[in-house]
Motif scaffolding. Structure first.
Motif, PDB file in Angstrom:
ATOM      1  N   TYR A 236       4.450  13.316  -4.175  1.00  0.00           N
ATOM      2  CA  TYR A 236       5.313  13.760  -5.049  1.00  0.00           C
ATOM      3  C   TYR A 236       6.808  13.347  -4.748  1.00  0.00           C
ATOM      4  O   TYR A 236       7.650  13.205  -5.395  1.00  0.00           O
ATOM      5  N   SER A 237       7.312  13.443  -3.441  1.00  0.00           N
ATOM      6  CA  SER A 237       8.444  12.913  -3.064  1.00  0.00           C
ATOM      7  C   SER A 237       8.895  11.392  -3.499  1.00  0.00           C
ATOM      8  O   SER A 237       9.896  11.093  -3.522  1.00  0.00           O
ATOM      9  N   LYS A 238       7.654  10.865  -3.609  1.00  0.00           N
ATOM     10  CA  LYS A 238       7.816   9.251  -3.829  1.00  0.00           C
ATOM     11  C   LYS A 238       7.412   9.363  -5.453  1.00  0.00           C
ATOM     12  O   LYS A 238       6.909   8.081  -5.845  1.00  0.00           O
ATOM     13  N   GLN A 239       7.306  10.263  -6.296  1.00  0.00           N
ATOM     14  CA  GLN A 239       7.304  10.106  -7.838  1.00  0.00           C
ATOM     15  C   GLN A 239       5.846   9.865  -7.951  1.00  0.00           C
ATOM     16  O   GLN A 239       5.697   9.076  -9.093  1.00  0.00           O
ATOM     17  N   ILE A 240       4.960  10.206  -7.524  1.00  0.00           N
ATOM     18  CA  ILE A 240       3.509  10.067  -7.459  1.00  0.00           C
ATOM     19  C   ILE A 240       2.808  11.556  -7.974  1.00  0.00           C
ATOM     20  O   ILE A 240       2.940  12.262  -6.878  1.00  0.00           O
TER      21      ILE A 240
ATOM     22  N   HIS B 261      -8.545   7.519   1.118  1.00  0.00           N
ATOM     23  CA  HIS B 261      -9.425   6.398   0.707  1.00  0.00           C
ATOM     24  C   HIS B 261      -9.079   5.596  -0.309  1.00  0.00           C
ATOM     25  O   HIS B 261      -9.176   4.215  -0.332  1.00  0.00           O
ATOM     26  N   ASP B 262      -8.309   6.248  -1.391  1.00  0.00           N
ATOM     27  CA  ASP B 262      -8.225   5.390  -2.493  1.00  0.00           C
ATOM     28  C   ASP B 262      -6.775   5.420  -2.850  1.00  0.00           C
ATOM     29  O   ASP B 262      -6.305   4.185  -3.387  1.00  0.00           O
ATOM     30  N   ILE B 263      -5.935   6.528  -2.767  1.00  0.00           N
ATOM     31  CA  ILE B 263      -4.547   6.410  -3.216  1.00  0.00           C
ATOM     32  C   ILE B 263      -3.653   5.637  -2.259  1.00  0.00           C
ATOM     33  O   ILE B 263      -2.964   4.801  -2.437  1.00  0.00           O
ATOM     34  N   LEU B 264      -3.748   6.202  -0.935  1.00  0.00           N
ATOM     35  CA  LEU B 264      -2.654   5.684   0.029  1.00  0.00           C
ATOM     36  C   LEU B 264      -2.986   4.203   0.336  1.00  0.00           C
ATOM     37  O   LEU B 264      -2.024   3.498   0.546  1.00  0.00           O
ATOM     38  N   PRO B 265      -4.274   3.464   0.367  1.00  0.00           N
ATOM     39  CA  PRO B 265      -4.447   2.037   0.580  1.00  0.00           C
ATOM     40  C   PRO B 265      -4.063   1.354  -0.615  1.00  0.00           C
ATOM     41  O   PRO B 265      -4.034   0.144  -0.540  1.00  0.00           O
TER      42      PRO B 265
ATOM     43  N   PRO C 253       0.874  -1.137   0.034  1.00  0.00           N
ATOM     44  CA  PRO C 253       0.142  -0.061  -0.001  1.00  0.00           C
ATOM     45  C   PRO C 253       0.883   1.064   0.112  1.00  0.00           C
ATOM     46  O   PRO C 253       1.917   1.351   0.585  1.00  0.00           O
ATOM     47  N   ILE C 254       0.677   2.387  -0.607  1.00  0.00           N
ATOM     48  CA  ILE C 254       1.327   3.488  -0.861  1.00  0.00           C
ATOM     49  C   ILE C 254       1.576   3.821   0.583  1.00  0.00           C
ATOM     50  O   ILE C 254       2.711   4.476   0.729  1.00  0.00           O
ATOM     51  N   TYR C 255       0.660   3.854   1.572  1.00  0.00           N
ATOM     52  CA  TYR C 255       1.092   4.574   2.634  1.00  0.00           C
ATOM     53  C   TYR C 255       2.163   3.931   3.333  1.00  0.00           C
ATOM     54  O   TYR C 255       3.188   4.469   4.245  1.00  0.00           O
ATOM     55  N   GLN C 256       2.615   2.809   2.827  1.00  0.00           N
ATOM     56  CA  GLN C 256       3.795   1.962   3.515  1.00  0.00           C
ATOM     57  C   GLN C 256       4.994   2.275   2.954  1.00  0.00           C
ATOM     58  O   GLN C 256       5.866   1.878   3.317  1.00  0.00           O
ATOM     59  N   TRP C 257       4.815   2.883   1.873  1.00  0.00           N
ATOM     60  CA  TRP C 257       6.103   3.507   1.291  1.00  0.00           C
ATOM     61  C   TRP C 257       7.028   4.568   2.241  1.00  0.00           C
ATOM     62  O   TRP C 257       7.961   5.076   1.627  1.00  0.00           O
ATOM     63  N   PHE C 258       6.303   5.100   3.167  1.00  0.00           N
ATOM     64  CA  PHE C 258       6.855   6.254   4.002  1.00  0.00           C
ATOM     65  C   PHE C 258       7.376   5.524   5.142  1.00  0.00           C
ATOM     66  O   PHE C 258       6.727   4.715   5.624  1.00  0.00           O
TER      67      PHE C 258
END
Length: 189
Positions: free
Chosen positions: A97-101, A120-124, A63-68
């Motif tokens: 943006y810091s993760k190139q999104i 609700h849509d992007i981070l998970p 999940p994108i939230y775990q990229w941080f």
């Protein structure tokens, strides 16, 4: 007498790297890899390409939230004052943006709607977390495939609207200026 040609050490290193990359890619070999004719590329470019393929194949899907670090867990926006919500939204935009999104087609959404879409849509959403990306991950915030009318109303060019009308044999919705103009960071490429 046989003449022995000396191969420069950087070419030998590139050949060794090529063999190593091909060996590491062997477990992932399928028709998509077989169709690529890497032999047509200079060795250095072929190695870059093979390395990017290996990075993709071995990258975890998280999940994108775990990229941080720590994982990105935004606060609920419902009790935030409007100014605080606006600032929190822009902090999220720059963190992504810091993760190139990059976020595409956001100007039809209010700050609250965009904040909720991110939460609700992007981070998970599970995506490949690559250490180095050659490009940006674009997030379509208008849902062009699910809701082409929204894209046609706010974002499509005159030419795109005409093409859509020809293909669908009906009139596109009237163009409107999006209500929330934003200058978001974008793909520099």
């Amino acid at each position: 007498m046989i003449e022995i040609k000396q191969i420069p050490s950087d070419e030998v290193d590139a050949l060794i790297l090529n063999a190593e990359l091909r060996s590491e890619l062997e477990p992932y070999y399928d028709e998509s890899i077989a169709k690529v004719e890497t032999g047509q590329l200079p060795l250095g470019l072929e190695n870059e390409y093979l390395a990017s393929m290996l990075a993709w194949e071995t990258a975890p899907s998280l999940p994108i939230y775990q990229w941080f670090t720590p994982p990105l867990k935004p606060v609920s926006p419902h009790r935030m004052p409007e100014k605080e919500l606006h600032d929190a939204l822009w902090e999220l935009i720059y963190r992504l943006y810091s993760k190139q999104i990059v976020l595409d087609f956001t100007d039809h959404l209010s700050d609250l709607e965009l904040y909720l879409l991110i939460c609700h849509d992007i981070l998970p959403c599970r995506e490949k977390m690559l250490e180095r990306r050659n490009g940006f991950l674009h997030w379509d915030c208008a849902g062009i495939n699910e809701n082409p009318e929204l894209w046609l109303t706010y974002y499509a060019t005159t030419q795109q609207r005409e093409i859509w009308e020809e293909m669908n044999e009906k009139m596109a919705p009237y163009h409107e200026d999006p209500p929330y103009s934003r200058d978001l960071p974008g793909d520099p490429g």
